[in-house]
Write a protein that holds these residues in place. Structure first.
Motif, PDB file in Angstrom:
ATOM      1  N   LYS A 174      11.296   3.584  -8.500  1.00 33.73           N
ATOM      2  CA  LYS A 174      10.645   2.784  -7.525  1.00 33.73           C
ATOM      3  C   LYS A 174       9.090   2.318  -8.258  1.00 33.73           C
ATOM      4  CE  LYS A 174       7.596   4.139  -4.620  1.00 33.73           C
ATOM      5  NZ  LYS A 174       6.859   4.696  -3.250  1.00 33.73           N
ATOM      6  N   GLY A 175       8.801   3.469  -9.265  1.00 33.59           N
ATOM      7  CA  GLY A 175       7.456   2.973  -9.800  1.00 33.59           C
ATOM      8  C   GLY A 175       6.555   4.150  -9.452  1.00 33.59           C
ATOM      9  N   CYS A 176       5.046   4.015  -9.767  1.00 30.66           N
ATOM     10  CA  CYS A 176       4.244   4.839  -9.582  1.00 30.66           C
ATOM     11  C   CYS A 176       3.857   4.912  -8.096  1.00 30.66           C
ATOM     12  CB  CYS A 176       2.779   4.436 -10.304  1.00 30.66           C
ATOM     13  SG  CYS A 176       3.071   4.358 -12.109  1.00 30.66           S
ATOM     14  N   PHE A 177       3.613   6.402  -7.752  1.00 28.63           N
ATOM     15  CA  PHE A 177       3.079   6.756  -6.513  1.00 28.63           C
ATOM     16  C   PHE A 177       2.212   7.783  -6.690  1.00 28.63           C
ATOM     17  CE2 PHE A 177       7.277   8.545  -6.585  1.00 28.63           C
ATOM     18  CZ  PHE A 177       7.051   9.946  -6.628  1.00 28.63           C
ATOM     19  N   THR A 178       1.211   8.015  -5.914  1.00 23.31           N
ATOM     20  CA  THR A 178       0.379   9.356  -6.003  1.00 23.31           C
ATOM     21  C   THR A 178       1.119  10.724  -6.243  1.00 23.31           C
ATOM     22  OG1 THR A 178      -1.217   8.325  -4.563  1.00 23.31           O
ATOM     23  CG2 THR A 178      -1.498  10.669  -4.974  1.00 23.31           C
TER      24      THR A 178
ATOM     25  N   PHE B  12       0.768  -1.301  -0.113  1.00 23.10           N
ATOM     26  CA  PHE B  12      -0.197   0.038  -0.095  1.00 23.10           C
ATOM     27  C   PHE B  12       0.944   1.483   0.060  1.00 23.10           C
ATOM     28  CE2 PHE B  12      -1.618   3.405   2.727  1.00 23.10           C
ATOM     29  CZ  PHE B  12      -2.713   3.783   1.935  1.00 23.10           C
ATOM     30  N   LEU B  13       1.742   1.287   1.014  1.00 25.75           N
ATOM     31  CA  LEU B  13       2.607   2.521   0.968  1.00 25.75           C
ATOM     32  C   LEU B  13       3.647   2.559  -0.382  1.00 25.75           C
ATOM     33  CD1 LEU B  13       3.802   2.362   4.855  1.00 25.75           C
ATOM     34  CD2 LEU B  13       2.384   4.134   3.747  1.00 25.75           C
TER      35      LEU B  13
ATOM     36  N   SER C 142      -7.082  -1.437   0.410  1.00 27.26           N
ATOM     37  CA  SER C 142      -6.054  -2.456   0.746  1.00 27.26           C
ATOM     38  C   SER C 142      -6.045  -3.337   2.245  1.00 27.26           C
ATOM     39  CB  SER C 142      -4.513  -1.794   0.978  1.00 27.26           C
ATOM     40  OG  SER C 142      -4.241  -0.964  -0.040  1.00 27.26           O
ATOM     41  N   LYS C 143      -5.445  -4.473   2.345  1.00 30.15           N
ATOM     42  CA  LYS C 143      -5.569  -5.314   3.523  1.00 30.15           C
ATOM     43  C   LYS C 143      -4.576  -4.746   4.547  1.00 30.15           C
ATOM     44  CE  LYS C 143      -7.069  -9.550   1.328  1.00 30.15           C
ATOM     45  NZ  LYS C 143      -6.937 -10.818   0.936  1.00 30.15           N
ATOM     46  N   ALA C 144      -4.951  -3.490   4.858  1.00 29.15           N
ATOM     47  CA  ALA C 144      -3.843  -2.759   5.718  1.00 29.15           C
ATOM     48  C   ALA C 144      -4.769  -1.872   6.481  1.00 29.15           C
ATOM     49  CB  ALA C 144      -2.926  -1.929   4.954  1.00 29.15           C
ATOM     50  N   GLU C 145      -4.159  -1.263   7.613  1.00 29.74           N
ATOM     51  CA  GLU C 145      -4.861  -0.342   8.557  1.00 29.74           C
ATOM     52  C   GLU C 145      -3.829   0.655   8.860  1.00 29.74           C
ATOM     53  OE1 GLU C 145      -6.555  -2.453  11.729  1.00 29.74           O
ATOM     54  OE2 GLU C 145      -8.211  -3.513  10.710  1.00 29.74           O
ATOM     55  N   LEU C 146      -4.656   1.959   9.133  1.00 33.12           N
ATOM     56  CA  LEU C 146      -3.655   2.969   9.810  1.00 33.12           C
ATOM     57  C   LEU C 146      -3.947   3.659  11.044  1.00 33.12           C
ATOM     58  CD1 LEU C 146      -1.723   5.487   8.962  1.00 33.12           C
ATOM     59  CD2 LEU C 146      -3.679   6.764   8.133  1.00 33.12           C
TER      60      LEU C 146
END
Length: 308
Positions: free
Chosen positions: A212-216, A28-29, A94-98
Motif C-alpha cells: 500500500k505504501g507508507c504508513f506511520t 488520511f487513513l 487533513s480534511k477529515a474528522e474523527l
C-alpha cells in the motif's frame, strides 16, 4: 443455560464504533494505518492497526467504509480516548474528522448453528465470507464466520431485533472467548505500545499490507517482515484459573525457572476452573512449563491459522 447447539443474542458493550469522516477520510487513513484502505470496497472490511513511528501498535480495529467519505472503526470501548489521541495528532492536517459513534450505534452479536437462518428471517441475509458485510436501513451486519455475526445497529433496529430475539444477554465474555478461539487479538489500554503487528499475527490475518505504501511505523514493520526473524508470536493457551479477572492484558508469562517468556494479550473463562487466552510467547518456551503471573499453569492450544 447455554449449549453448543444454542443460538445466542448478545450485547457487546465492551466494543464501540468510531468514524473518520470527510473528503480526505480515506486518504488520511491510508497514510496512517496498516491495512490498505483501498480494499474497503462495498461489502468488504479489514482488520488493521495504527502504530507509532517505532512500529508499536497504539490501536487495533476492524474497518469498513460506509460511504465514499466515511470509514467506521470497530474497537474496544476502552480505547476510544487512546484512539482519539493516536489518530487525532495527525488528522488535524487533513480534511477529515474523527468522532465517537457510541451514541449512534448499538453493537450486538448473534452466534450459533442457526444464526444465519435467524438473521435472514429477522432482518437481512448476511454475507457468506468472513470479513464481508451487508447493510440494511443504516445498520451493518459483519460476518465473522458461518455461525457468528456482529451487528452494528441503529437504535431502532436494535429495538426491533431485541423484540424478535428476546432481550439480549451480556455477551462480552462469550464474544471475547470466540475471538480468542478465532485468534483475534486486540490492543487494550494495558498493552498499548507493547506489540508490533507481527506479534499479534496481524500479518497472518490480512491486517497489514506491504504493497500500500507508507504508513506511520511502516519502515519498522516492513523491516521486521522482510529482514527480521520472529522469535515470539501470539499463541492460544488454556490456563488453570477460576478467576478470569486475575488474567489481565499485559500480565507476564514465565517458564518454570521464573524467566519471562511472554505477555498476555486477552483472556476469557472457558469453564468453571479454566480460561482460554491469547498471549505473545517465545517459540522456544512452548515445550516447557508455562506460568501466567507465576501462578496459573498454561498449555498451548491450536489456532485456526498457521503462524510460522
Amino acid at each position: 443455560m447455554q449449549t453448543a447447539t444454542s443460538t445466542h443474542w448478545l450485547t457487546l458493550s465492551d466494543w464501540t464504533l468510531m468514524a473518520v469522516t470527510g473528503p480526505q477520510a480515506r486518504a488520511f487513513l491510508q497514510g496512517q494505518v496498516t491495512c490498505d484502505i483501498r480494499e474497503l470496497t462495498p461489502g468488504e472490511s479489514r482488520l488493521g492497526a495504527h502504530c507509532d513511528p517505532k512500529g508499536r501498535m497504539q490501536v487495533s480495529f476492524r474497518a469498513l467504509a460506509t460511504a465514499e467519505e466515511q470509514v467506521l472503526l470497530r474497537l474496544p470501548r476502552a480505547m476510544v480516548e487512546a484512539t482519539t489521541a493516536s489518530l487525532g495528532k495527525y488528522i488535524v492536517f487533513s480534511k477529515a474528522e474523527l468522532s465517537d459513534e457510541t451514541g449512534h450505534y448499538r453493537l450486538r452479536g448473534l452466534c450459533g448453528p442457526d444464526a444465519r437462518k435467524q438473521l435472514t428471517e429477522a432482518l437481512v441475509e448476511p454475507a457468506t465470507e468472513p470479513g464481508q458485510w451487508v447493510t440494511h436501513d443504516g445498520g451493518f451486519i459483519v460476518t465473522l464466520d458461518e455461525q457468528r455475526y456482529e451487528c452494528w445497529l441503529t437504535e431502532a433496529q436494535a429495538e426491533i431485533l431485541d423484540q424478535h430475539f428476546g432481550q439480549p444477554t451480556a455477551g462480552n465474555t462469550q464474544w471475547r472467548l470466540l475471538d480468542i478461539r478465532a485468534g483475534l487479538g486486540e490492543v487494550l489500554p494495558q498493552t498499548q505500545g507493547l506489540f508490533t503487528p507481527q506479534l499479534l499475527n496481524l500479518t497472518r490475518i490480512g491486517g497489514v499490507s506491504f504493497r500500500k505504501g507508507c504508513f506511520t511505523g511502516q519502515e519498522i514493520v516492513a523491516r521486521l517482515h522482510y529482514k527480521g526473524k520472529l522469535k515470539q508470536r501470539m499463541r492460544r493457551l488454556s490456563a488453570a484459573c477460576s478467576d478470569p479477572d486475575a488474567l489481565l492484558p499485559g500480565t507476564l508469562l514465565h517458564n518454570g525457572d521464573g524467566k519471562k517468556i511472554g505477555d498476555l494479550v486477552t483472556a476469557a473463562p472457558s469453564g468453571p476452573d479454566t480460561c482460554e487466552c491469547l498471549a505473545v510467547i517465545e517459540d522456544s518456551a512452548l515445550e516447557g512449563e508455562i506460568q501466567i503471573d507465576h501462578t496459573f499453569r498454561a498449555e498451548p492450544l491450536s489456532l485456526p491459522y498457521t503462524v510460522e
